[in-house]
Design a protein around this motif. Sequence first.
Motif, PDB file in Angstrom:
ATOM      1  N   UNK A  63       0.818  -1.213   0.000  1.00 50.77           N
ATOM      2  CA  UNK A  63       0.000   0.000   0.000  1.00 50.77           C
ATOM      3  C   UNK A  63       0.846   1.255   0.000  1.00 50.77           C
ATOM      4  N   UNK A  64       1.917   1.250   0.788  1.00 47.02           N
ATOM      5  CA  UNK A  64       2.817   2.412   0.823  1.00 47.02           C
ATOM      6  C   UNK A  64       3.535   2.590  -0.511  1.00 47.02           C
ATOM      7  N   UNK A  65       3.966   1.483  -1.109  1.00 45.86           N
ATOM      8  CA  UNK A  65       4.666   1.564  -2.399  1.00 45.86           C
ATOM      9  C   UNK A  65       3.736   2.063  -3.503  1.00 45.86           C
ATOM     10  N   UNK A  66       2.527   1.512  -3.573  1.00 44.92           N
ATOM     11  CA  UNK A  66       1.605   1.939  -4.635  1.00 44.92           C
ATOM     12  C   UNK A  66       1.137   3.377  -4.400  1.00 44.92           C
ATOM     13  N   UNK A  67       0.884   3.760  -3.145  1.00 46.00           N
ATOM     14  CA  UNK A  67       0.512   5.147  -2.852  1.00 46.00           C
ATOM     15  C   UNK A  67       1.639   6.104  -3.243  1.00 46.00           C
ATOM     16  N   UNK A  68       2.871   5.684  -2.995  1.00 44.68           N
ATOM     17  CA  UNK A  68       4.034   6.489  -3.364  1.00 44.68           C
ATOM     18  C   UNK A  68       4.070   6.725  -4.875  1.00 44.68           C
ATOM     19  N   UNK A  69       3.839   5.658  -5.655  1.00 44.09           N
ATOM     20  CA  UNK A  69       3.850   5.797  -7.114  1.00 44.09           C
ATOM     21  C   UNK A  69       2.688   6.661  -7.597  1.00 44.09           C
ATOM     22  N   UNK A  70       1.507   6.478  -7.007  1.00 43.68           N
ATOM     23  CA  UNK A  70       0.356   7.283  -7.415  1.00 43.68           C
ATOM     24  C   UNK A  70       0.533   8.757  -7.038  1.00 43.68           C
TER      25      UNK A  70
ATOM     26  N   UNK B  76       3.438  10.280  -6.714  1.00 43.84           N
ATOM     27  CA  UNK B  76       4.470  10.800  -7.621  1.00 43.84           C
ATOM     28  C   UNK B  76       3.852  11.160  -8.966  1.00 43.84           C
ATOM     29  N   UNK B  77       2.990  10.286  -9.480  1.00 44.82           N
ATOM     30  CA  UNK B  77       2.313  10.528 -10.761  1.00 44.82           C
ATOM     31  C   UNK B  77       1.497  11.825 -10.696  1.00 44.82           C
ATOM     32  N   UNK B  78       0.698  11.961  -9.636  1.00 43.95           N
ATOM     33  CA  UNK B  78      -0.150  13.156  -9.511  1.00 43.95           C
ATOM     34  C   UNK B  78       0.690  14.429  -9.441  1.00 43.95           C
ATOM     35  N   UNK B  79       1.765  14.397  -8.670  1.00 45.80           N
ATOM     36  CA  UNK B  79       2.628  15.574  -8.541  1.00 45.80           C
ATOM     37  C   UNK B  79       3.253  15.946  -9.879  1.00 45.80           C
TER      38      UNK B  79
ATOM     39  N   UNK C 117      -1.955  15.927 -19.989  1.00 45.18           N
ATOM     40  CA  UNK C 117      -3.327  15.397 -20.006  1.00 45.18           C
ATOM     41  C   UNK C 117      -3.326  13.872 -20.162  1.00 45.18           C
ATOM     42  N   UNK C 118      -2.146  13.278 -20.242  1.00 41.44           N
ATOM     43  CA  UNK C 118      -2.034  11.838 -20.427  1.00 41.44           C
ATOM     44  C   UNK C 118      -2.658  11.098 -19.247  1.00 41.44           C
ATOM     45  N   UNK C 119      -3.374  10.033 -19.541  1.00 43.43           N
ATOM     46  CA  UNK C 119      -3.961   9.191 -18.510  1.00 43.43           C
ATOM     47  C   UNK C 119      -3.006   8.037 -18.231  1.00 43.43           C
ATOM     48  N   UNK C 120      -2.966   7.595 -16.982  1.00 45.67           N
ATOM     49  CA  UNK C 120      -2.036   6.531 -16.636  1.00 45.67           C
ATOM     50  C   UNK C 120      -2.666   5.450 -15.783  1.00 45.67           C
ATOM     51  N   UNK C 121      -2.217   4.219 -16.028  1.00 46.30           N
ATOM     52  CA  UNK C 121      -2.682   3.070 -15.258  1.00 46.30           C
ATOM     53  C   UNK C 121      -1.479   2.302 -14.748  1.00 46.30           C
ATOM     54  N   UNK C 122      -1.491   1.988 -13.475  1.00 49.94           N
ATOM     55  CA  UNK C 122      -0.406   1.277 -12.819  1.00 49.94           C
ATOM     56  C   UNK C 122      -0.752  -0.202 -12.757  1.00 49.94           C
ATOM     57  N   UNK C 123       0.187  -1.032 -13.218  1.00 54.92           N
ATOM     58  CA  UNK C 123      -0.037  -2.480 -13.231  1.00 54.92           C
ATOM     59  C   UNK C 123       1.235  -3.189 -12.788  1.00 54.92           C
TER      60      UNK C 123
ATOM     61  N   UNK D 266      -4.060  -6.387 -10.199  1.00 52.01           N
ATOM     62  CA  UNK D 266      -5.075  -5.537 -10.810  1.00 52.01           C
ATOM     63  C   UNK D 266      -4.479  -4.287 -11.431  1.00 52.01           C
ATOM     64  N   UNK D 267      -5.350  -3.356 -11.742  1.00 53.87           N
ATOM     65  CA  UNK D 267      -4.945  -2.123 -12.410  1.00 53.87           C
ATOM     66  C   UNK D 267      -5.412  -0.933 -11.576  1.00 53.87           C
ATOM     67  N   UNK D 268      -4.498   0.013 -11.349  1.00 55.52           N
ATOM     68  CA  UNK D 268      -4.815   1.211 -10.590  1.00 55.52           C
ATOM     69  C   UNK D 268      -4.920   2.392 -11.552  1.00 55.52           C
ATOM     70  N   UNK D 269      -5.974   3.167 -11.399  1.00 53.48           N
ATOM     71  CA  UNK D 269      -6.107   4.426 -12.126  1.00 53.48           C
ATOM     72  C   UNK D 269      -5.221   5.428 -11.392  1.00 53.48           C
TER      73      UNK D 269
END
Length: 197
Positions: free
Chosen positions: A132-139, A141-144, A152-158, A165-168
């Motif tokens: 959870x900490x690792x995926x939150x860190x990546x998400x 970072x993406x938002x920042x 405007x690029x959309x991204x999905x983490x897999x 699964x896949x994270x928006x």
Amino acid sequence: MKKIEQKIDEAFTDTFLLPREKAVTDFLVDVLSSKYKFREDDKKIEVISLYYYASSPLSALFALPNYEYYSTDKTVQIAELHLKEHSLEDYSPMDVQELCKKVLDENAIDYSAYLDEDGQLDYANYWENQFGLESDFLMSSWKNVKEKTQSKMLGFLESSDGESGMFDLDNNYVIPFDVDLDEYLQSHGFIIEKEGW
């Protein structure tokens, strides 16, 4: 136990995540700023997949056009970040175990009941926040980086094995396995044309 979990979270973040922040941020800036030429043609990439290595999420990241929308055979480059190239060694379950022991020792907590016959600490009994900490860190970072680059690029983490699964990345949302990505994006107001195969 909640307080100890929080202390382990903080130690994990300080020890393993924050040192990787600059390398991950710089990589994502390059991805969102189109430094990587994913294709020979000039087709604009609107949806990207960011993959992490399943067994060690912050050892390597890969970015490429999302293959729900773009033909695989037209991809000529994949963006890769290997954190070892930034003098950041991979951390193993043993490293995490040692970090947990250190926090428990500092707080005078007896963890002998959680040791196996080889003296190894099974921290899954009281701390399961690593992914959870690792995926939150990546998400995060993406938002920042999206804010910084105004992309405007959309991204999905897999994950590399597809098991998690896949994270928006833009909405911090786990997309259930039975939801079609096209329908999901349309429900959020995005109509993206799929490339003809």
